[in-house]
Motif scaffolding. Sequence first.
Motif, short mmCIF file in Angstrom:
data_model
loop_
_atom_site.label_atom_id
_atom_site.label_comp_id
_atom_site.label_asym_id
_atom_site.label_seq_id
_atom_site.Cartn_x
_atom_site.Cartn_y
_atom_site.Cartn_z
N ALA A 192 15.61 -142.23 -13.36
CA ALA A 192 15.02 -143.08 -12.32
C ALA A 192 15.74 -144.42 -12.28
CB ALA A 192 13.53 -143.28 -12.63
N PRO A 193 15.50 -145.23 -11.24
CA PRO A 193 16.15 -146.56 -11.16
C PRO A 193 15.88 -147.45 -12.36
CG PRO A 193 15.24 -145.96 -9.03
CD PRO A 193 14.78 -144.91 -10.00
N ASP A 194 14.74 -147.29 -13.04
CA ASP A 194 14.45 -148.11 -14.22
C ASP A 194 15.06 -147.53 -15.50
OD1 ASP A 194 12.88 -145.92 -14.78
OD2 ASP A 194 10.96 -147.00 -14.73
N GLY A 195 15.85 -146.45 -15.37
CA GLY A 195 16.49 -145.84 -16.51
C GLY A 195 15.68 -144.76 -17.20
N SER A 196 14.45 -144.57 -16.82
CA SER A 196 13.61 -143.56 -17.46
C SER A 196 14.07 -142.15 -17.07
CB SER A 196 12.15 -143.76 -17.08
OG SER A 196 11.97 -143.62 -15.68
N LEU A 197 13.73 -141.20 -17.93
CA LEU A 197 14.14 -139.82 -17.73
C LEU A 197 13.15 -139.14 -16.79
CD1 LEU A 197 16.28 -137.74 -18.69
CD2 LEU A 197 14.65 -137.07 -20.48
N VAL A 198 13.67 -138.56 -15.70
CA VAL A 198 12.82 -137.86 -14.73
C VAL A 198 12.80 -136.37 -14.99
CG1 VAL A 198 12.50 -137.37 -12.28
CG2 VAL A 198 13.27 -139.62 -13.00
N LEU A 199 13.95 -135.81 -15.37
CA LEU A 199 14.05 -134.37 -15.61
C LEU A 199 15.14 -134.13 -16.64
CD1 LEU A 199 13.28 -131.41 -14.73
CD2 LEU A 199 15.25 -131.52 -13.18
N ASP A 200 14.89 -133.17 -17.54
CA ASP A 200 15.85 -132.79 -18.58
C ASP A 200 15.80 -131.27 -18.67
OD1 ASP A 200 17.34 -132.33 -20.85
OD2 ASP A 200 16.45 -133.94 -22.01
N GLU A 201 16.90 -130.60 -18.30
CA GLU A 201 16.86 -129.14 -18.28
C GLU A 201 18.23 -128.55 -18.59
OE1 GLU A 201 15.78 -127.64 -14.47
OE2 GLU A 201 17.35 -128.71 -13.39
N LEU A 202 18.22 -127.26 -18.93
CA LEU A 202 19.44 -126.51 -19.19
C LEU A 202 19.80 -125.71 -17.93
CD1 LEU A 202 21.59 -125.51 -21.28
CD2 LEU A 202 20.02 -123.61 -21.75
N ARG A 203 21.06 -125.80 -17.50
CA ARG A 203 21.54 -125.05 -16.35
C ARG A 203 22.70 -124.16 -16.76
NH1 ARG A 203 20.03 -126.95 -11.27
NH2 ARG A 203 21.09 -125.04 -10.58
N LEU A 204 22.88 -123.07 -16.02
CA LEU A 204 23.94 -122.12 -16.32
C LEU A 204 25.03 -122.12 -15.26
CD1 LEU A 204 21.82 -119.10 -17.62
CD2 LEU A 204 23.01 -120.85 -18.95
N SER A 205 25.06 -123.15 -14.46
CA SER A 205 26.10 -123.27 -13.43
C SER A 205 26.61 -124.69 -13.41
CB SER A 205 25.53 -122.91 -12.05
OG SER A 205 26.51 -123.14 -11.04
N ALA A 206 27.93 -124.82 -13.21
CA ALA A 206 28.54 -126.14 -13.05
C ALA A 206 28.74 -126.49 -11.58
CB ALA A 206 29.89 -126.19 -13.78
N ARG A 207 28.25 -125.64 -10.69
CA ARG A 207 28.20 -125.93 -9.26
C ARG A 207 26.74 -126.20 -8.92
NH1 ARG A 207 31.76 -124.24 -5.17
NH2 ARG A 207 32.66 -122.72 -6.61
N LEU A 208 26.38 -127.46 -8.73
CA LEU A 208 24.98 -127.87 -8.64
C LEU A 208 24.70 -128.50 -7.28
CD1 LEU A 208 24.86 -129.43 -12.20
CD2 LEU A 208 23.75 -127.29 -11.50
N LEU A 209 23.52 -128.18 -6.73
CA LEU A 209 23.17 -128.67 -5.41
C LEU A 209 21.65 -128.81 -5.31
CD1 LEU A 209 24.05 -129.32 -2.46
CD2 LEU A 209 23.77 -126.88 -1.97
N TRP A 210 21.22 -129.96 -4.85
CA TRP A 210 19.80 -130.22 -4.60
C TRP A 210 19.66 -130.71 -3.16
CZ3 TRP A 210 22.45 -131.70 -8.94
CH2 TRP A 210 22.02 -131.16 -10.16
N LEU A 211 18.82 -130.04 -2.37
CA LEU A 211 18.60 -130.37 -0.98
C LEU A 211 17.15 -130.80 -0.78
CD1 LEU A 211 20.48 -127.32 0.59
CD2 LEU A 211 21.31 -129.65 0.43
N SER A 212 16.96 -132.06 -0.47
CA SER A 212 15.62 -132.60 -0.24
C SER A 212 14.69 -132.22 -1.38
CB SER A 212 15.07 -132.05 1.09
OG SER A 212 13.94 -132.77 1.51
N ASP A 213 15.17 -132.38 -2.59
CA ASP A 213 14.43 -131.97 -3.78
C ASP A 213 13.52 -133.10 -4.26
OD1 ASP A 213 14.12 -131.54 -6.85
OD2 ASP A 213 14.93 -129.66 -6.12
N ALA A 214 12.33 -132.74 -4.73
CA ALA A 214 11.36 -133.75 -5.18
C ALA A 214 11.91 -134.58 -6.33
CB ALA A 214 10.06 -133.07 -5.59
N ILE A 215 12.70 -133.96 -7.21
CA ILE A 215 13.27 -134.69 -8.34
C ILE A 215 14.24 -135.76 -7.84
CG2 ILE A 215 14.73 -134.48 -10.38
CD1 ILE A 215 11.89 -133.38 -10.71
N VAL A 216 15.06 -135.40 -6.87
CA VAL A 216 16.03 -136.34 -6.32
C VAL A 216 15.33 -137.54 -5.70
CG1 VAL A 216 17.86 -136.63 -4.62
CG2 VAL A 216 17.76 -134.55 -5.99
#
Length: 803
Positions: free
Chosen positions: A406-430
């Motif tokens: 987040a803008p204050d530096g806090s952690l919003v999401l921490d997860e493991l992914r299996l792809s190095a091609r990443l895309l978020w479209l209108s995502d709540a986390i973003v």
Amino acid sequence: MESALARLDTQAKIRLLTGSGFWRTHAEPAVGLRALVLSDGPAGVRGERFDERDPSAVLPSPTAVAASWDPALARRLGGLLAAEARSKGVDVVLGPTVNLHRSPYAGRNFECYSEDPLLSGAMGAATVAGLQAAGVAATVKHYVGNDFETDRYTVDVRIGARALREVYAAPFEHIVRTAAPWALMAAYNSVNGTTMTESPLLDEPLRGEWGFDGLVVSDWFAARSTEGAALGSLDLAMPGPHGPWGDALAAAVEAGRVPMKSVDAKVRNLLRLAARVGALGDPGEGTLPPHEPEDERALLRTAAVSGTVLVRNHDGFLPLSAEGLRRVAVLGPNAATARVQGGGSATVQPRHTVSPLDGLRAALGDGVEITHEPGVRTRPRLPALDHRHATDPVTGAPGFRVRFHAPDGSLVLDELRLSARLLWLSDAIVQQACAVEVEADVRMPGGGPHRIGVAGSGRFRLTADDTVLVDEDIAKDDPLSGILHPPERSTTHHLPADGRVRLRLRHEFPTGALVVGFLLGIEAPDTPADEEMRRAVALAADADVAVVVVGTNEEVESEGVDRTTLVLPGAQDELVRRVAAANPRTVVVVNAGAPVLLPWRAEVGAVLLTWFPGQEFGHALADVLLGRSEPGGRLPVTWPADEASPALRSTTPVGGVVAYGDDLDIGYRGRPAGGHRPAYPFGHGLGYTTWEYVAVSAPDDVPADGDTVVHVTVRNTGPRHGRHTVQAYLRREDSAVARPALWLAGFATAEAAPGAETTVDLRLAPRAFAHWADGWQVEPGAFTLLIGDSAEAHALSTTLRVG
């Protein structure tokens, strides 16, 4: 629906006309309306997330489906798309794409069916019927003139009235009249001076003459004005929540510049769509049939076989006899890395892919030695880092640690992914974050110099251990550039002998960004090109059969970019020629979604065109090569011999305009200019048996109302059961009206055992005889009906009289 409309105030109505995010509309609980979910889907339904953890079935590209000339198969595939959509919570699939192959250079041809309006319309209508029978809306796109990608946001396409109605709008009309689609997408481009989201063509002929009663949605970011779009027949501006309507439209209504009845008409269309898909209280229309993974794989395998076109088979080289094989060389850049889909919005995360190499190994078993070399490399861009070379620094598991801050530096999401091609479209986390970090311990076998980098738009910092590789704010060209063709930055970095390095990538973006996406990539050092090719040729020389898989990829054929050449990327033509010289028993598999040049086609034993054949590519290819299935495809597009023909239309605007000066003469419909003949004509395709045309029976006069039914008898004169596409073309030699050289009027499928005869019915619709002249007109007189295997091979003919 009317009662729901009556309970909405002006602000609520206007709110419904712009999306709530990238893929969703607004809900309105007061009238029982939930949000509608839309998703890309011409060759697989992505859902709301581009995420390897939620993969999709990958269907053959629409060119492959059209190559089957089988509307019943297209309908079954539409049902599969519906099942995928419902499993992902999708109400509206953004497809089929029925723009025409006016130019082979158009980068998105793989996503469209054909150069012919009748074939495109028939396949599109069947797909729509399959989707909507299961209660999922189809969205026919892109209406109209979006037949290329260059400057598509701003280009003005100039189309004459006859060409518009007889050719480019014809597939849309056929689908609207026969399949009643629930949605249609307005294109980015202008036609004859007016952008399509404001075009009068959305009223006439679409809503008036054709009777379309569905929702018109903009292509993403295509709605540009408040009043111009509001006064026309555009209903939904996507994506949201920002757009040209909202408060601006409310002000225009209040000031009387946009009448309330225009807003009501749009909301009514949205509510009608919601009711049809079950988003307005009731269950909706259609019933989803039972769906099992095994059925899905079998259907996709059958579809890939049905669309495979055998264009050359010298001395009956195919099918191969498995019993006579001891060693098979499987060569080419697309042999081990299957190109199953094109690039852009048609791309999905596959559940699995079966490469040609995998398919032949599975089919031939341990008794046949399979050897492999790519021979050449064709990817100019950095490939995504494979998760099998990466481990999570936290858990040690394969993959990448992804953290949003987040803008204050806090952690919003921490997860493991299996792809190095990443895309978020209108995502709540973003919406909550301003930065994302990716971290992984990477081990590349052997170490040495590797190219490491990032592809994306925005602020990036990439380090390898303590070395900074990229530290830059990378500019973007348009709202979708970071998704379709992101800029790339990379550096060569020397890895230690054990290949270990910790990569850290930080990407910063504005809080609330609609799109966040990038690729973390790495590429090993190149083997010298001459060494790779030498090894491939040596394997071919030592094999009973060489199977060379060449083609394009999702970067060469993609939304957002047109091709500049039809030549196969890299040194693939040289590879084919050198392999064929070393082993005359060579079959070339062309894995491209649309035509490429085949200068060596007379030098090899066989040529198979597989298009982008979907996830079951390898299994389907093995079925065809070994004769377990007959290649069922016929060309849905003329295959050019070279790039010198004036028939290869340019996709480059001049002064912001592309003029369709060819008028009616698109593809095979035009007369060959300057002696230029295609490599293979529209409709061409061989099988594993032979056919004789025995007789044609047709009425002397064309009926005033209804179809003209023509009976054609054919005989299977070959050694095995077969399936054949019988094609009917019309020609008018003596006419007061300018006409194409000939045009497809109907087609049907014949199936017979060896030595058997069968009769098929060809139905010619009244429109086949009509031309546009401020209305549909039929010129009395004699039309020649040509029956045969392609636009150039006619075994039978007869005369049909009109009037």
